[in-house]
Design a protein around this motif. Structure first.
Motif, short mmCIF file in Angstrom:
data_model
loop_
_atom_site.label_atom_id
_atom_site.label_comp_id
_atom_site.label_asym_id
_atom_site.label_seq_id
_atom_site.Cartn_x
_atom_site.Cartn_y
_atom_site.Cartn_z
N THR A 179 -7.54 -0.89 0.95
CA THR A 179 -8.04 0.30 -0.17
C THR A 179 -9.13 0.61 -0.79
O THR A 179 -9.58 0.13 -0.33
N THR B 16 -5.79 -5.25 5.69
CA THR B 16 -5.57 -3.49 5.36
C THR B 16 -6.71 -3.97 4.29
O THR B 16 -6.26 -4.18 2.86
N SER C 135 -6.37 1.41 7.94
CA SER C 135 -5.21 0.08 7.61
C SER C 135 -6.49 -0.75 8.75
O SER C 135 -6.47 0.50 9.77
N LEU D 277 -4.45 5.23 3.32
CA LEU D 277 -5.10 3.90 3.29
C LEU D 277 -5.54 3.47 4.48
O LEU D 277 -4.60 3.56 5.24
N LEU E 13 0.38 -1.29 0.02
CA LEU E 13 -0.44 0.08 -0.10
C LEU E 13 0.67 1.34 -0.16
O LEU E 13 0.12 2.47 -0.14
#
Length: 200
Positions: A199, A197, A187, A185, A173
């Motif tokens: 996105t 995680t 997480s 992003l 990421l």
């Protein structure tokens, strides 16, 4: 007795396997679950419209909510673990993204798990990671149109699979942020056997 607001769901790709796949949502409902998730439920990245409609109807008829769906991951029993980083299958993955988003739109599902793909003999890992960035960005845009989230999964088992910890996922990421200028992003810390995680 303590109460909580956690929602439990059942993965119908690995439970109720004594039943045909389309009967499993109803079995989950009968067992007391209101939410289900699936690995990609078809043999191909883009199955027939009839197959897709039957899957969506099975979810609706059972009265359960689809809360998680995998992108097409290849031949899982044969050892495949996703297409995201496979250069020769990038077009196949992109075609699958559109269908995943359509199923999400029809069912209300908004969480979509992307298996990264195994390392390939004779292929530079850097090249695979670049393909992965492109495919994950395309997936994020595709499901983003319906308010969806792409989950990137760490898997601690298969040796050729490069994302074995949450740290490995975060590195991917970070690469996306650096190369694509994506915003921060989200997480969440989890075990390495579940999506770790996301996105957007």
């Amino acid at each position: 007795m303590p109460t909580h607001r956690l929602r439990f769901d059942v993965n119908c790709s690995i439970l109720f396997t004594e039943l045909p796949l389309l009967q499993r949502p109803a079995a989950a409902k009968a067992a007391g679950f209101d939410a289900v998730e699936f690995w990609w439920p078809f043999a191909e990245a883009v199955p027939s419209e009839v197959e897709v409609d039957a899957f969506i109807s099975a979810i609706r008829d059972a009265g359960v909510q689809l809360v998680g769906l995998n992108f097409f991951a290849g031949d899982m029993p044969g050892g495949d673990r996703g297409l995201v980083s496979l250069p020769a299958r990038a077009a196949e993955f992109r075609e699958n993204v559109a269908l995943v988003a359509a199923i999400g739109a029809a069912t209300g599902c908004r969480s979509f798990n992307a298996l990264y793909g195994n390392r390939l003999p004779g292929v530079d890992p850097t090249d695979q990671d670049e393909v992965a960035v492109e495919n994950l960005a395309a997936a994020a845009v595709g499901v983003g149109r319906i308010g969806g989230t792409v989950l990137v999964e760490a898997v601690s088992g298969p040796q050729p699979y490069p994302l074995r910890t949450s740290t490995d996922v975060i590195a991917v990421l970070d690469l996306m942020r650096a190369e694509r200028g994506l915003p921060t992003l989200p997480s969440s810390p989890t075990s390495t056997t579940s999506p770790s995680t996301a996105t957007t």
